[in-house]
Design an enzyme around this catalytic site. Structure first.
Site, PDB file in Angstrom:
ATOM      1  N   TYR A 127      31.128  60.662  72.109  1.00  0.00           N
ATOM      2  CA  TYR A 127      32.482  60.804  72.653  1.00  0.00           C
ATOM      3  C   TYR A 127      33.408  59.685  72.188  1.00  0.00           C
ATOM      4  CZ  TYR A 127      30.488  64.344  75.795  1.00  0.00           C
ATOM      5  OH  TYR A 127      29.865  65.456  76.296  1.00  0.00           O
ATOM      6  N   LYS A 160      16.690  63.070  71.312  1.00  0.00           N
ATOM      7  CA  LYS A 160      16.435  64.079  70.289  1.00  0.00           C
ATOM      8  C   LYS A 160      15.865  63.312  69.096  1.00  0.00           C
ATOM      9  CE  LYS A 160      16.890  68.419  68.911  1.00  0.00           C
ATOM     10  NZ  LYS A 160      15.894  69.414  69.340  1.00  0.00           N
ATOM     11  N   ASP A 166      16.363  69.445  74.496  1.00  0.00           N
ATOM     12  CA  ASP A 166      16.295  70.904  74.639  1.00  0.00           C
ATOM     13  C   ASP A 166      15.216  71.286  75.650  1.00  0.00           C
ATOM     14  OD1 ASP A 166      14.677  69.735  72.740  1.00  0.00           O
ATOM     15  OD2 ASP A 166      14.704  71.414  71.342  1.00  0.00           O
ATOM     16  N   ASP A 220      26.091  64.287  80.093  1.00  0.00           N
ATOM     17  CA  ASP A 220      27.218  65.098  80.544  1.00  0.00           C
ATOM     18  C   ASP A 220      26.722  66.522  80.820  1.00  0.00           C
ATOM     19  OD1 ASP A 220      29.710  66.072  81.067  1.00  0.00           O
ATOM     20  OD2 ASP A 220      30.470  65.921  79.020  1.00  0.00           O
ATOM     21  N   ASP A 229      25.410  68.249  84.780  1.00  0.00           N
ATOM     22  CA  ASP A 229      26.036  69.453  85.337  1.00  0.00           C
ATOM     23  C   ASP A 229      25.003  70.553  85.564  1.00  0.00           C
ATOM     24  OD1 ASP A 229      28.509  68.331  85.487  1.00  0.00           O
ATOM     25  OD2 ASP A 229      29.533  69.903  84.352  1.00  0.00           O
TER      26      ASP A 229
END
Ligand code: NAD
Length: 368
Positions: free
Chosen positions: A145, A196, A228, A252, A256
């Protein structure tokens, strides 16, 4: 007696209603435990614009700087003056400014689903075990980000190339890993680090650094999981998780996903932490949801997210673990007694009783 200074910024919409209940519960907790808080309220968001022409008035920011932590409601009212530029609207001008000003680099999002609220969870009952209790720790200031270069190049002929850059340095990973391990020590002492590492250079460094930091916390069991698989495991077997440590973007998304398990935004607190000095960690504590204009001012909002934000503040900024746990237990007690605001109410529950914001706050304060 320990004494702490709290800036209470209720903001807009349901903010003032749920803040009032949170302060009520905080005062009840003070009576039982050996501490006091000096709470000063100040306007922020549209309330700040109305009071002083700015979403984050200078006096409000000054108050925050003089405080040990910020207890925040939420800001933003989509229907208010659309002509005000984005940078001056509360979501940016207040929230992003505070994050930057106080160097808040760690975001903590606990997701708790008490057994009594099994009906509010989208997962099948057999996947919920004896209730779900996960803490997602998300790095907040690095990664994709914010990494540079970040731009879109015009390739001509109507084609463009968009570039985002994922960047992490060793110190950035170390400091968030310490936060996560310390949080795990206060819980069930298991940490799942998400990365990852099979594809990303960042993932390899992340895994190396977290493993090294973990040597300082031999009482915490560390495991690594690809993001994943983490997303899938949250749906399949959420009870396996205690603390999940994630870089910014993965956190992020996964926070959620985990939040959906709790059934309502009204149940979810969050903490954003800055640096620690003299044993005191500056923190910003707020519900995960927004200002809920659809139900504001009607005594309908669920105050639990705001009340659990107080518990997080006591634990992570003030080191008052027993007092924090007492609030969390009181929330559970109030729910088990059948108290339900509209968002967590189901007519199919035999002993459930619909209550308002104020009554839920009263029940929790009494249970403390
Ligand atoms: P929202 O979270 O305010 O509401 C989404 C839905 O969840 C609504 O149906 C609402 O009634 C419900 N809800 C949220 N909190 C609840 C609670 N405590 N009890 C019961 N129900 C609850 O999201 P939105 O409608 O997309 O946004 C409204 C405003 O809030 C916007 O201006 C948005 O920018 C702002 N917002 C602010 C923050 C923040 O201050 N951190 C976060 C998210 C959204």
């Amino acid at each position: 007696m320990k004494k702490f200074k709290v800036a209470a910024l209720a903001g807009d919409g349901i903010g003032p209603e749920v803040m009032r209940e949170a302060i009520k519960v905080l005062r009840a907790t003070e009576k039982k435990f050996d501490f006091t808080t000096e709470i000063t309220e100040a306007p922020v968001g549209w309330a700040g614009i109305d009071a002083a022409g700015k979403a984050l008035p200078d006096a409000t920011l000054e108050l925050c700087k003089k405080s040990d932590s910020i207890l925040f409601g939420s800001v933003g009212l989509p229907d208010r003056d659309p002509t005000i530029p984005k940078e001056e609207r509360p979501e940016r001008a207040a929230l992003l400014r505070i994050r930057k000003e106080f160097g808040l680099f760690a975001n903590l999002r606990p997701v708790q689903l008490p057994k009594a609220l099994a009906h509010a969870c989208p997962l099948a009952k057999e996947r919920q075990g004896d209730g779900i209790d996960i803490l997602v720790v998300r790095e907040l200031t690095g990664g994709m980000y914010f990494g540079q270069p970040k731009k879109t190049e015009d390739l001509g002929g109507g084609n463009f190339r968009a570039i985002d850059t994922m960047v992490y340095t060793t110190p950035e990973i170390e400091r968030i890993a310490h936060v996560a391990f310390k949080a795990a020590q206060l819980r069930r002492k298991k940490l799942t680090s998400i990365d990852k590492a099979n594809v990303l250079e960042n993932g390899i460094l992340w895994r190396e650094v977290v493993t090294r930091v973990g040597k300082n916390y031999p009482d915490v069991t560390l495991e690594h999981m690809f993001v994943d698989n983490g997303a899938m495991q949250l749906m399949l077997r959420p009870t396996q998780f205690d603390v999940m440590l994630c870089e910014n973007m993965f956190g992020d998304i996964l926070s959620d996903e985990a939040a959906a398990i709790a059934g309502s935004l009204g149940m979810l607190p969050s903490a954003s932490l800055g640096a620690t000095s003299n044993e005191n960690t500056f923190g910003f504590y707020e519900p995960a949801g927004g200002t809920a204009p659809d139900i504001a001012g009607k005594n309908l909002a669920n105050p639990i997210a705001q009340i659990l934000s107080v518990a997080l503040m006591l634990r992570h900024s003030f080191g008052l673990n027993d007092a924090a746990a007492a609030i969390e237990r009181a929330v559970k007690t109030a729910i088990e007694a059948g108290n339900r605001t509209g968002d967590i109410f189901s007519a199919s529950e035999a002993n459930a009783r619909k209550v308002g914001t104020r009554e839920m706050g009263d029940a929790i304060a009494a249970a403390v």
